[in-house]
Design a protein around this motif. Sequence first.
Motif, short mmCIF file in Angstrom:
data_model
loop_
_atom_site.label_atom_id
_atom_site.label_comp_id
_atom_site.label_asym_id
_atom_site.label_seq_id
_atom_site.Cartn_x
_atom_site.Cartn_y
_atom_site.Cartn_z
N THR A 181 -36.43 18.64 48.70
CA THR A 181 -35.55 17.54 48.30
C THR A 181 -34.21 17.70 48.99
O THR A 181 -33.95 18.69 49.68
N LEU B 182 -38.52 17.03 39.01
CA LEU B 182 -37.92 16.29 40.13
C LEU B 182 -37.56 17.24 41.28
O LEU B 182 -37.86 16.95 42.44
N ALA C 168 -34.77 7.57 44.95
CA ALA C 168 -35.97 8.37 45.26
C ALA C 168 -36.13 8.58 46.76
O ALA C 168 -36.39 9.69 47.22
N GLU C 169 -35.92 7.50 47.55
CA GLU C 169 -36.17 7.65 49.00
C GLU C 169 -35.13 8.54 49.68
O GLU C 169 -35.38 9.06 50.76
N PHE D 108 -36.23 12.61 47.78
CA PHE D 108 -37.49 13.28 48.15
C PHE D 108 -37.67 13.25 49.66
O PHE D 108 -37.78 12.18 50.26
N ILE E 70 -30.95 9.67 40.81
CA ILE E 70 -30.91 11.09 40.46
C ILE E 70 -29.48 11.58 40.62
O ILE E 70 -28.86 11.38 41.66
N PRO F 242 -41.30 12.00 39.77
CA PRO F 242 -40.86 11.39 41.03
C PRO F 242 -41.37 9.95 41.16
O PRO F 242 -40.63 9.05 41.58
N ALA G 138 -40.58 18.59 43.12
CA ALA G 138 -40.99 17.55 44.07
C ALA G 138 -42.43 17.67 44.55
O ALA G 138 -42.72 17.51 45.73
N VAL H 16 -39.27 7.60 38.99
CA VAL H 16 -37.95 7.32 39.56
C VAL H 16 -38.09 6.25 40.65
O VAL H 16 -37.28 5.32 40.73
N ALA H 17 -39.14 6.36 41.47
CA ALA H 17 -39.36 5.36 42.52
C ALA H 17 -39.68 3.99 41.91
O ALA H 17 -39.17 2.96 42.35
#
Lengths: 161, 289
Positions: free
Chosen positions: B157, B114, B147-148, B151, B134, B124, B117, B127-128
């Motif tokens: 990140t 993660l 996620a948005e 990342f 996270i 990743p 990235a 997670v999205a």
Amino acid sequence: MSTRIDITLTVNGEEIVETVEPRMLLSDFLRDRLGLTGTHVGCEHGVCGACTVRLNGVTARACLTFAAQVDGARIETVEHLGTVASLNRIQQAFRKHHALQCGFCTPGFLMTVQEMLETLPLETDEEIRDALSGNICRCTGYEHIVRAVRELADEREGAAA
Amino acid sequence: MKPAPFEYLRATSVSEALEFLQHDDAKIIAGGQSLVPMMNFRLAQPERLVDINAIAELTEISEDGADIVIGSLVRHAEAMRSPLLARRLPVIAEAMRHVAHLAIRNRGTVGGSLVHADPSAEWPLLVALLNGEIIVEGPEERRYLAAEEFFIAPLVTDIGEDEILTAVRFPEPPSGAGMAFDEVARRAGDFAMAASGALVQVEGGVIRDLRVALGGVGDGPVRASALEEELTGKPVDAVSVADIAELACEGLEPMTDLHASAEYRLHLVPVLVGRVLETALARAAGGRA
């Protein structure tokens, strides 16, 4: 800056006490400090698989591990598998099927195959090829390695039945 | 091909790790499967390495109420074999089969993937897809990031130099949901040229919840929102996946690199989305037979 780290670990069943610089890779530690040159160093960035060893029972890239990190760990290298006078079963199958030519990648393959036979069903050649994909061989074209593993996997099923 | 000198410290608790991170140039090492190659090439030359492998509290896969919590030190191979994840979020094991190779999966960690990235990486995307959160601990506070938020760009990140990623928390998936994951790479275990995951909930023949996530085609994991909006609320029998998979390409601007051209990645997206959607629909309770 702490430049020396004391480590105590078991390598191939033997207890080792050493002092290492933090940046010393496990692959260099095994080869240069302990003289275990069966662990080969190919790419040194985790791609070729030649340095594969077992760390606490599972395979790991010795070139992506620092010796300072293995304090208290148990390590097995290719020297643990068999000797020239007494090859283990995986080594015998590799010899029988010509699963090596130059032999540089072979220690890594042997260590990977040992874990494959312990943990994977290996029902199809596709599955064998997938599991071998982390080890690169530039001689054999893989075909003979797959045949050796096929024999070992079939033999294992025979023994289990 | 040897790393530059550094100071090595082994932390045995999160608070100790946070203490050790109070330094101008410290870096956390977990599995080391991305960091050590960079150190061997001297692309990364941290002055201090904080080893978190001995922090037992980060190694758990657990349930917290209805949520599923995966500690940042969980190895890919452990996530792949976890009976709890197989029962609650089977799509994780399906994705883990594509993560590198046996030896790398034995060492590489969820948290490492993660924070590294890579836009093509599986965690990743998961997670999205699964609306994961996270969890990041710092000296002052604990933060929870979607996620948005987490990342930002390839290999970038929102995590601070003095923070540590401790876990990822997944909410309970919608009841009866079907999930699927697939990707295309040059060789088994290589980074994906494109990857996709889908989650579909069907109730009374109608698509109630539908999510499609993509990897390898943007700065980070992306959700195919145009496609999601088009399909949500539609009767499942009226959906022809082949006809609508192209919608997943809307707004995408993939990169051209050594592995694949942008054009080829755009070709792969509807192919993969078609596959994962069909599989997820077949796996959903009340979905397609």
